[in-house]
Motif scaffolding. Structure first.
Motif, PDB file in Angstrom:
ATOM      1  N   UNK A   1       0.851  -1.192   0.000  1.00 15.89           N
ATOM      2  CA  UNK A   1       0.000   0.000   0.000  1.00 15.89           C
ATOM      3  C   UNK A   1       0.882   1.235   0.000  1.00 15.89           C
ATOM      4  N   UNK A   2       0.441   2.268  -0.701  1.00  9.42           N
ATOM      5  CA  UNK A   2       1.127   3.558  -0.643  1.00  9.42           C
ATOM      6  C   UNK A   2       0.618   4.288   0.598  1.00  9.42           C
ATOM      7  N   UNK A   3       1.533   4.929   1.309  1.00  4.56           N
ATOM      8  CA  UNK A   3       1.160   5.719   2.472  1.00  4.56           C
ATOM      9  C   UNK A   3       1.144   7.173   2.040  1.00  4.56           C
ATOM     10  N   UNK A   4       0.034   7.863   2.277  1.00  4.25           N
ATOM     11  CA  UNK A   4      -0.063   9.290   1.952  1.00  4.25           C
ATOM     12  C   UNK A   4      -0.065  10.083   3.250  1.00  4.25           C
ATOM     13  N   UNK A   5       0.732  11.153   3.263  1.00  2.43           N
ATOM     14  CA  UNK A   5       0.840  12.002   4.442  1.00  2.43           C
ATOM     15  C   UNK A   5       0.455  13.429   4.065  1.00  2.43           C
ATOM     16  N   UNK A   6       0.255  14.261   5.087  1.00  2.00           N
ATOM     17  CA  UNK A   6      -0.089  15.659   4.846  1.00  2.00           C
ATOM     18  C   UNK A   6       0.512  16.531   5.944  1.00  2.00           C
ATOM     19  N   UNK A   7       0.570  17.838   5.668  1.00  2.00           N
ATOM     20  CA  UNK A   7       1.167  18.780   6.612  1.00  2.00           C
ATOM     21  C   UNK A   7       0.305  18.995   7.850  1.00  2.00           C
ATOM     22  N   UNK A   8      -1.017  19.045   7.678  1.00  2.00           N
ATOM     23  CA  UNK A   8      -1.928  19.355   8.778  1.00  2.00           C
ATOM     24  C   UNK A   8      -2.736  18.126   9.166  1.00  2.00           C
ATOM     25  N   UNK A   9      -3.025  18.030  10.460  1.00  2.00           N
ATOM     26  CA  UNK A   9      -3.887  16.952  10.933  1.00  2.00           C
ATOM     27  C   UNK A   9      -5.343  17.348  10.752  1.00  2.00           C
ATOM     28  N   UNK A  10      -6.214  16.386  10.893  1.00  2.00           N
ATOM     29  CA  UNK A  10      -7.648  16.663  10.821  1.00  2.00           C
ATOM     30  C   UNK A  10      -8.038  17.430  12.080  1.00  2.00           C
TER      31      UNK A  10
END
Length: 172
Positions: free
Chosen positions: A147-156
């Motif tokens: 699986x590809x892991x996607x990340x982001x700068x801000x949390x929910x």
């Protein structure tokens, strides 16, 4: 010499007793370790069976260097990461890092987060460009078995915080 011989037979019986014990224990473990319906990814690939990733992973707001127990809705941690459930799966990050989540009873969301946390728990917040989990993606054209892991700068935004903000706005 008769004392020596009796000691040897005691030792031999102890050794022979030990030699028969572990296989019994090992066979017991094998029958119960793999839960029914839990698949091997390679078998799924051969059969052409598609994998669905749990949608709950996309709304965790989880920070990679914090414990998985900090996820707001801890009930999702018990859910299987994929459908059908698999024994192990590789989690691939965009920059090349790869971790493996394993569970003979089916990899859960917690297993995946634990595997990721193990890699990031010693990282400081400012060392990570995108410290929050956005979700997982299965792309069979790139790799059937990971699986590809996607990340982001801000949390929910956490629901507690948003309630407080609404209260402040109403008061103002």
């Amino acid at each position: 010499m008769s004392a020596d011989t009796s000691d040897l037979t005691k030792v031999d019986s102890a050794i022979s007793g030990m030699a028969t014990s572990p296989p019994k224990e090992g066979t017991k473990r094998r029958t119960t370790s793999s839960a029914p319906g839990v698949m091997n990814l390679n078998d799924l690939e051969k059969e052409g069976t598609k994998i669905a990733v749990a949608v709950e992973t996309q709304k965790t707001g989880w920070k990679l260097n914090t414990s998985p127990s900090t996820v707001e809705d801890t009930a999702i941690l018990k859910k299987h990461l994929t459908e059908p459930p698999v024994k192990k799966i590789d989690l691939h990050f965009p920059l090349g890092l790869e971790v493996t989540a394993r569970n003979l009873k089916g990899v859960t969301i917690k297993d995946a987060l634990d595997a990721i946390h193990k890699q990031f728990k010693k990282k400081a917040d400012d060392e990570m460009e995108e410290p929050y989990l956005k979700g997982f993606e299965w792309d069979p054209e790139e790799s059937w078995t990971r699986l590809k892991v996607h990340c982001q700068k801000e949390g929910m935004p956490a629901s507690k915080k948003s309630k407080k903000n609404k209260d402040k706005e109403e008061a103002a």
